[in-house]
Design an enzyme around this catalytic site. Structure first.
Site, PDB file in Angstrom:
ATOM      1  N   ASP A  54      -6.331  79.546 -18.517  1.00 42.21           N
ATOM      2  CA  ASP A  54      -6.933  80.039 -19.749  1.00 42.21           C
ATOM      3  C   ASP A  54      -6.766  78.992 -20.841  1.00 42.21           C
ATOM      4  O   ASP A  54      -5.701  78.373 -20.977  1.00 42.21           O
ATOM      5  CB  ASP A  54      -6.306  81.355 -20.184  1.00 42.21           C
ATOM      6  CG  ASP A  54      -6.875  82.550 -19.403  1.00 42.21           C
ATOM      7  OD1 ASP A  54      -7.677  82.328 -18.473  1.00 42.21           O
ATOM      8  OD2 ASP A  54      -6.502  83.698 -19.717  1.00 42.21           O
ATOM      9  N   ASP A  76      -2.755  87.342 -14.454  1.00 46.68           N
ATOM     10  CA  ASP A  76      -3.711  87.152 -15.537  1.00 46.68           C
ATOM     11  C   ASP A  76      -4.660  86.024 -15.126  1.00 46.68           C
ATOM     12  O   ASP A  76      -5.194  86.044 -14.031  1.00 46.68           O
ATOM     13  CB  ASP A  76      -2.971  86.860 -16.836  1.00 46.68           C
ATOM     14  CG  ASP A  76      -3.834  87.092 -18.070  1.00 46.68           C
ATOM     15  OD1 ASP A  76      -5.007  87.472 -17.915  1.00 46.68           O
ATOM     16  OD2 ASP A  76      -3.344  86.877 -19.188  1.00 46.68           O
ATOM     17  N   ARG A 102     -15.304  85.049 -14.541  1.00 45.21           N
ATOM     18  CA  ARG A 102     -14.744  84.053 -15.463  1.00 45.21           C
ATOM     19  C   ARG A 102     -14.572  82.688 -14.800  1.00 45.21           C
ATOM     20  O   ARG A 102     -13.453  82.206 -14.628  1.00 45.21           O
ATOM     21  CB  ARG A 102     -13.419  84.522 -16.055  1.00 45.21           C
ATOM     22  CG  ARG A 102     -13.540  85.760 -16.918  1.00 45.21           C
ATOM     23  CD  ARG A 102     -12.232  86.078 -17.616  1.00 45.21           C
ATOM     24  NE  ARG A 102     -12.324  87.299 -18.423  1.00 45.21           N
ATOM     25  CZ  ARG A 102     -11.331  87.851 -19.102  1.00 45.21           C
ATOM     26  NH1 ARG A 102     -10.137  87.265 -19.078  1.00 45.21           N
ATOM     27  NH2 ARG A 102     -11.497  88.951 -19.783  1.00 45.21           N
ATOM     28  N   ASP A 113      -0.507  83.490 -17.094  1.00 39.92           N
ATOM     29  CA  ASP A 113      -1.480  82.601 -16.460  1.00 39.92           C
ATOM     30  C   ASP A 113      -0.697  81.547 -15.674  1.00 39.92           C
ATOM     31  O   ASP A 113       0.399  81.144 -16.085  1.00 39.92           O
ATOM     32  CB  ASP A 113      -2.342  81.886 -17.507  1.00 39.92           C
ATOM     33  CG  ASP A 113      -3.056  82.854 -18.430  1.00 39.92           C
ATOM     34  OD1 ASP A 113      -3.577  83.861 -17.939  1.00 39.92           O
ATOM     35  OD2 ASP A 113      -3.088  82.581 -19.646  1.00 39.92           O
TER      36      ASP A 113
END
Length: 430
Positions: free
Chosen positions: A251, A247, A303, A208
């Site tokens: 997150d 990714d 997301r 990430d």
């Protein structure tokens, strides 16, 4: 180049995008304002504001950044990033590419030949090429994974501060501020094939751009995060699946808690923000309390965010889906035991996207959504979603079990839409 513990003034300001006649405000000792979201709870978030002069650094390359981060130490520190730092560089500052990390005979073509589902089947990859992939991936991780410890503030100087190719990781740390910084292209050279993921198999990547894992009291403000330089949509297809290289953009997992993300921009990416990483991770109950306000999500497939377990206040955000978005899936993901309180958010989409497409539910039961604007028109997001998905998904209830009290002024969706378009992202810090 060595770490310089000096103020950046004069000619350097011009190089960083600050006009010579302007006096840039030093934001490095700013703390989170009172009531500005969940990160203000239980003592607030002050980052490295208490750092002594010996722990205030201006860094211009990876080596300097690594020294300043001090292995993720908890010593109060302020790190100012000047210009562009490329994480994929050696200790002399020379550029590294994927071929430089590859070891033990790893080659993409050999890996693909070894684990082609038509011959390998559905078993998890193992053997020489998977071992070589793991060894190669470890070599890249040594360069691009950058641990951030407690009591740290990281700020970009001027309007052109960039961290390229790196993965900032706030793991089991408390009291961190990251502001005015562009985080770009956390590119994984060695994705792993997972044959049973999603039924059809998929490629899984490692990095990430910013990962909060077991982190508490974190304020992310005026950050821009994207895949700029290497968009996944331009990667090839192997085994019938896109060969993903990235990714998440941000997150928030591993029981992270008390986080405020404000005035930031997330762009040109597939899976932008995951809050809570598993339906069975019941230890996340009572944690993952996150505020997202005045952020822009542009050209994001899904997301934005997807939430499990957490109490998430989502207000005054701007969503832009481009006209050529053929792969858009949803914006707000409502998953297991999530409690999302959404207020006054604005969505801009092309004609083939319906209001009900903005939300997706996986075992989620609750979504409070008021004041939503859809292409300039007020809509009742929850009612439309339930009507559209009647018979295929369970209805969502507006009772999420809590009401936010920690927040700044909540503007109308229309007013916030304009302000976010002008002011969100790196280089726009007031």
């Amino acid at each position: 180049m060595r770490i310089r513990q000096v103020a950046v003034v004069g000619a350097l300001l011009g190089l960083l995008g600050v006009p010579a006649h302007a006096e840039a405000r030093d934001i490095s000792r700013d703390v989170l304002a009172e009531n500005d979201g969940w990160a203000w709870a239980d003592g607030g978030t002050t980052g490295g504001s208490a750092a002594d002069d010996a722990h205030v650094y201006t860094v211009t390359d990876r080596a300097g950044l690594v020294r300043a981060l001090d292995g993720g130490s908890d010593t109060p520190k302020i790190i100012k990033i000047a210009g562009t730092i490329d994480a994929n560089t050696d200790d002399d500052g020379d550029r590294l590419d994927c071929a430089d990390y590859a070891t033990d005979g790893y080659r993409t073509k050999k890996y693909l030949a070894a684990y082609d589902p038509r011959t390998w089947g559905s078993a998890k990859p193992s053997g020489p090429q998977e071992e070589a992939r793991q060894a190669s991936a470890a070599r890249q991780a040594e360069r691009v994974v950058l641990p951030v410890g407690s009591n740290t503030t990281i700020v970009g100087l001027g309007s052109k501060a960039v961290l390229k190719g790196g993965s900032l990781q706030v793991k089991d740390a408390d009291n961190v501020i990251i502001r005015n910084l562009e985080l770009r292209d956390a590119y994984d050279c060695f994705p792993v094939w997972q044959p049973n993921n999603g039924g059809l198999g998929d490629w899984k990547t490692a990095y990430d751009t910013l990962w909060l894992n077991g982190a508490t009291h974190v304020w992310v403000d005026h950050v821009t995060a994207s895949d700029k330089g290497h968009p996944d949509e331009k990667e090839p297809t192997y085994f019938g699946r896109n060969y993903l290289r990235h990714d998440g953009l941000l997150d928030i997992t591993g029981g992270s808690d008390l986080v405020t993300v404000s005035w930031s921009r997330f762009a040109d990416h597939d899976k932008a923000m995951l809050i809570g990483n598993g339906d069975t991770v019941t230890g996340d109950r009572g944690r993952l309390r996150v505020t997202l306000h005045h952020n822009e999500f542009e050209s994001v497939v899904q997301r934005a965010p997807r939430v499990r377990f957490g109490q998430v206040h989502l207000y005054n955000n701007r969503y832009v889906v481009p006209e050529d978005a053929h792969d858009y899936r949803y914006s707000v993901g409502v998953s297991t035991e999530s409690a999302v309180f959404a207020e006054n958010n604005a969505f801009h989409t092309p004609g083939h996207i319906e209001v009900a497409d903005l939300v997706k539910s996986w075992n989620g039961t609750a979504l409070h959504a008021t004041g939503t604007l859809f292409n300039g028109y007020p809509v009742d997001l929850l009612t439309i979603y339930n009507a559209y998905n009647s018979g295929s998904e369970r209805d969502l209830t507006a009772d999420v079990g809590w009401t936010p009290t920690l927040h700044t002024k909540i503007d109308s969706a229309d007013a916030a839409d304009r302000e976010v378009a002008r002011g969100a992202g790196a280089g726009r810090t007031p």
